[in-house]
Design an enzyme around this catalytic site. Structure first.
Site, mmCIF file in Angstrom:
data_model
loop_
_atom_site.group_PDB
_atom_site.id
_atom_site.type_symbol
_atom_site.label_atom_id
_atom_site.label_comp_id
_atom_site.label_asym_id
_atom_site.label_seq_id
_atom_site.Cartn_x
_atom_site.Cartn_y
_atom_site.Cartn_z
ATOM 1 N N GLU A 1 23.749 31.838 37.788
ATOM 2 C CA GLU A 1 24.985 31.941 38.602
ATOM 3 C C GLU A 1 26.191 32.266 37.720
ATOM 4 O O GLU A 1 27.310 31.811 37.939
ATOM 5 C CB GLU A 1 25.190 30.692 39.462
ATOM 6 N N TRP B 1 15.234 38.469 37.954
ATOM 7 C CA TRP B 1 15.584 37.045 37.771
ATOM 8 C C TRP B 1 15.921 36.396 39.113
ATOM 9 O O TRP B 1 16.889 35.628 39.208
ATOM 10 C CB TRP B 1 16.756 36.882 36.791
ATOM 11 N N LEU C 1 21.305 39.702 43.331
ATOM 12 C CA LEU C 1 22.449 40.451 42.805
ATOM 13 C C LEU C 1 22.065 41.136 41.496
ATOM 14 O O LEU C 1 22.264 42.338 41.321
ATOM 15 C CB LEU C 1 23.625 39.480 42.572
HETATM 16 N N1 COS Z 1 36.004 36.512 45.820
HETATM 17 C C1 COS Z 1 36.227 37.651 46.510
HETATM 18 N N2 COS Z 1 36.579 38.807 45.911
HETATM 19 C C2 COS Z 1 36.705 38.801 44.574
HETATM 20 C C3 COS Z 1 36.488 37.654 43.802
HETATM 21 C C4 COS Z 1 36.131 36.459 44.475
HETATM 22 N N3 COS Z 1 35.902 35.338 43.823
HETATM 23 N N4 COS Z 1 36.685 37.957 42.494
HETATM 24 C C5 COS Z 1 37.031 39.246 42.459
HETATM 25 N N5 COS Z 1 37.040 39.769 43.714
HETATM 26 C C6 COS Z 1 37.339 41.141 44.117
HETATM 27 C C7 COS Z 1 38.412 41.771 43.255
HETATM 28 O O1 COS Z 1 39.700 41.485 43.771
HETATM 29 C C8 COS Z 1 38.067 43.239 43.337
HETATM 30 O O2 COS Z 1 38.498 43.767 44.573
HETATM 31 P P1 COS Z 1 39.663 44.909 44.637
HETATM 32 O O3 COS Z 1 39.127 46.063 43.838
HETATM 33 O O4 COS Z 1 39.766 45.213 46.103
HETATM 34 O O5 COS Z 1 40.881 44.277 44.040
HETATM 35 C C9 COS Z 1 36.544 43.240 43.412
HETATM 36 O O6 COS Z 1 36.158 41.933 43.894
HETATM 37 C C10 COS Z 1 35.884 43.455 42.069
HETATM 38 O O7 COS Z 1 36.367 42.455 41.200
HETATM 39 P P2 COS Z 1 36.567 42.696 39.635
HETATM 40 O O8 COS Z 1 37.275 43.997 39.415
HETATM 41 O O9 COS Z 1 37.167 41.463 39.070
HETATM 42 O O10 COS Z 1 35.044 42.873 39.187
HETATM 43 P P3 COS Z 1 34.388 42.982 37.746
HETATM 44 O O11 COS Z 1 33.405 44.071 37.798
HETATM 45 O O12 COS Z 1 35.449 43.007 36.701
HETATM 46 O O13 COS Z 1 33.533 41.629 37.652
HETATM 47 C C11 COS Z 1 33.004 39.353 37.246
HETATM 48 C C12 COS Z 1 33.994 40.386 37.781
HETATM 49 C C13 COS Z 1 32.727 39.486 35.772
HETATM 50 C C14 COS Z 1 33.693 38.019 37.521
HETATM 51 C C15 COS Z 1 31.696 39.444 38.055
HETATM 52 O O14 COS Z 1 30.993 40.622 37.746
HETATM 53 C C16 COS Z 1 30.768 38.276 37.844
HETATM 54 O O15 COS Z 1 30.984 37.178 38.386
HETATM 55 N N6 COS Z 1 29.686 38.494 37.043
HETATM 56 C C17 COS Z 1 28.655 37.507 36.888
HETATM 57 C C18 COS Z 1 27.673 37.677 37.952
HETATM 58 C C19 COS Z 1 26.835 36.499 38.100
HETATM 59 O O16 COS Z 1 27.308 35.380 38.269
HETATM 60 N N7 COS Z 1 25.524 36.738 38.095
HETATM 61 C C20 COS Z 1 24.572 35.717 38.323
HETATM 62 C C21 COS Z 1 23.882 36.046 39.583
HETATM 63 S S1 COS Z 1 23.284 34.664 40.444
HETATM 64 S S2 COS Z 1 21.807 33.991 39.366
#
Ligand code: COS
Length: 385
Positions: free
Chosen positions: A369, A161, A130
């Site tokens: 994560e 990463w 990702l």
């Molecule tokens: N499951 C399914 N869909 C989800 C969700 C979930 N848990 N959380 C959000 N969504 C959906 C949202 O509803 C939105 O869809 P709609 O536009 O249709 O409403 C879409 O996904 C995008 O969500 P959002 O607008 O909240 O996205 P953001 O860009 O604001 O990002 C975060 C949200 C910050 C939570 C996300 O980018 C994140 O988790 N970042 C960290 C990434 C990470 O963990 N990286 C490590 C990689 S693994 S080593």
């Protein structure tokens, strides 16, 4: 309100206890003896891979329909926790095999599952791609692109990463298929290491989990067949976040395991080490530190199992509990391992004892994560909604 004689809340099943015994035995006998060497030489824990594969503990989460054991999410956490108790790097084998296949399990086509999952059960490995150099916490700002070309997809860009990058056979790769649609223009694909244009880049030099390779991946006109897309185009970012809802508990489990390993080492050492004419375990400062460490580990473990059980039951809105479990358990792991080093004194700062390695390994659980700051974003969004 009569009491229920079959009351099992907060109690694991017998098979969970049997599983813990089996994986603990294997970990102590076949993984622990190599943990120091693996860390010191930054080498892949081949002994752990062989032992986990032979015993079928490499990817216990894969459903029986695909040749796997179909272990529930709590059982999967127990496997990861017990391996992490002796070697953080090795615990990333079962953990990342789940991370690299969970999107497929949740949203992939039957044919794609049949193609990929049995190969993981049989000892192949999977990773999750990702993050990019400029798209870490803000994952939706990724630049890797996938374009349709006849029946195929052509992927261009890079990921970084990537845990177990270069060791894995399959990669769940998120890429932009429609730049106009933001997060809803991202799709997920299963890419195989032998796909044309798939290149493994350099490895990172890291503070901890030195036995698990962390690689950059390059996609140079990487061609993948059309049926390798997971779900419909544009659903990949949701699949990626849904995956993390199911796998953040596994990082919590890894953190609990690392912390337990450090506590066990600290208990043994403080009962043996004498200063001022008595064991250092008999000083109240040590007793209170050990009690706090054990108390926090127990709280983290309960939270991790609760989050895993809720994922297993298919509950909606897992975001809060899985982020909370990962965040809490990893903070506990950092605190407990740091205190373990303190209890060992000068000896704890040397590689003669495992606690300095555990402290370095614990750090990453607060970062990958999703950083613990991102976990708090996920939690607060859910509670304020
Ligand atoms: N499951 C399914 N869909 C989800 C969700 C979930 N848990 N959380 C959000 N969504 C959906 C949202 O509803 C939105 O869809 P709609 O536009 O249709 O409403 C879409 O996904 C995008 O969500 P959002 O607008 O909240 O996205 P953001 O860009 O604001 O990002 C975060 C949200 C910050 C939570 C996300 O980018 C994140 O988790 N970042 C960290 C990434 C990470 O963990 N990286 C490590 C990689 S693994 S080593």
């Amino acid at each position: 309100m009569a009491g229920n004689p079959d009351f099992t809340l907060f109690q694991l099943e017998d098979f969970h206890h049997e599983l813990r015994e089996a994986i603990r035995g294997l970990s102590e006998k076949e993984i622990a003896p190599y943990a120091k060497d693996v860390d010191g030489k930054s080498r892949f824990p081949e002994e752990a891979l062989t032992a986990l594969n032979a015993a079928g503990f490499n990817a216990v989460h894969v459903p029986e329909a695909y040749g796997g054991q179909g272990a529930d999410s709590v059982a999967t956490c127990i496997v990861i926790e017990e391996v992490a108790r002796v070697c953080g790097s090795s615990s990333l084998i079962p953990a990342v095999n789940k991370l690299g296949t969970m999107g497929l399990i949740l949203q992939g086509s039957e044919e794609l599952k049949q193609k990929v999952l049995p190969t993981i059960v049989n000892g192949g490995m999977a990773s999750y791609a990702l993050s990019e150099r400029e798209a870490g916490s803000d994952a939706a700002s990724m630049r890797t692109r996938a374009k349709a070309d006849g029946d195929d997809w052509i992927i261009n860009g890079s990921k970084c990463w990537i845990t177990n990058g270069g060791k894995s056979d399959w990669y769940t790769v998120m890429a932009v298929t429609d730049a106009e649609k933001g997060a809803n223009g991202i799709s997920a694909f299963m890419v195989h290491k032998d796909d044309e244009g798939f290149v493994v880049g350099p490895l990172e030099h890291k503070l901890g989990i030195k036995g698990s390779p962390t690689a950059e991946l390059y996609f140079e006109n990487c061609r993948v067949p059309g049926d390798r897309i997971i779900g419909a185009p544009g659903t990949g970012f949701k699949t990626a976040l849904q995956t993390l809802d199911h796998t953040r508990p596994t990082i919590g489990a890894q953190a609990v395991g690392i912390a337990q390993g450090a506590l066990d080492a600290a208990i043994a050492y403080t009962k043996d080490r004498k200063q001022f004419g008595k064991t250092i375990a008999s000083f109240q400062n040590t007793e209170f530190m050990l009690a706090d460490m054990a108390m926090k580990i127990e709280a983290a473990r309960l939270m991790v199992y609760t989050s895993a059980a809720r994922a297993e039951r298919g509950e909606k809105n897992l975001g809060f509990i899985s982020a909370a479990a990962k965040c809490f358990a990893s903070d506990v792991a950092m605190e407990v391992t740091t205190n373990a080093v303190q209890l060992f004194g000068g000896a704890g700062y040397t590689t003669d004892f495992p606690v300095e390695r555990m402290m370095r390994d614990a750090k990453i659980t607060q970062i990958y994560e999703g950083t613990n700051q991102i976990q708090r974003v996920v939690m607060s969004r859910q509670i304020l909604r």
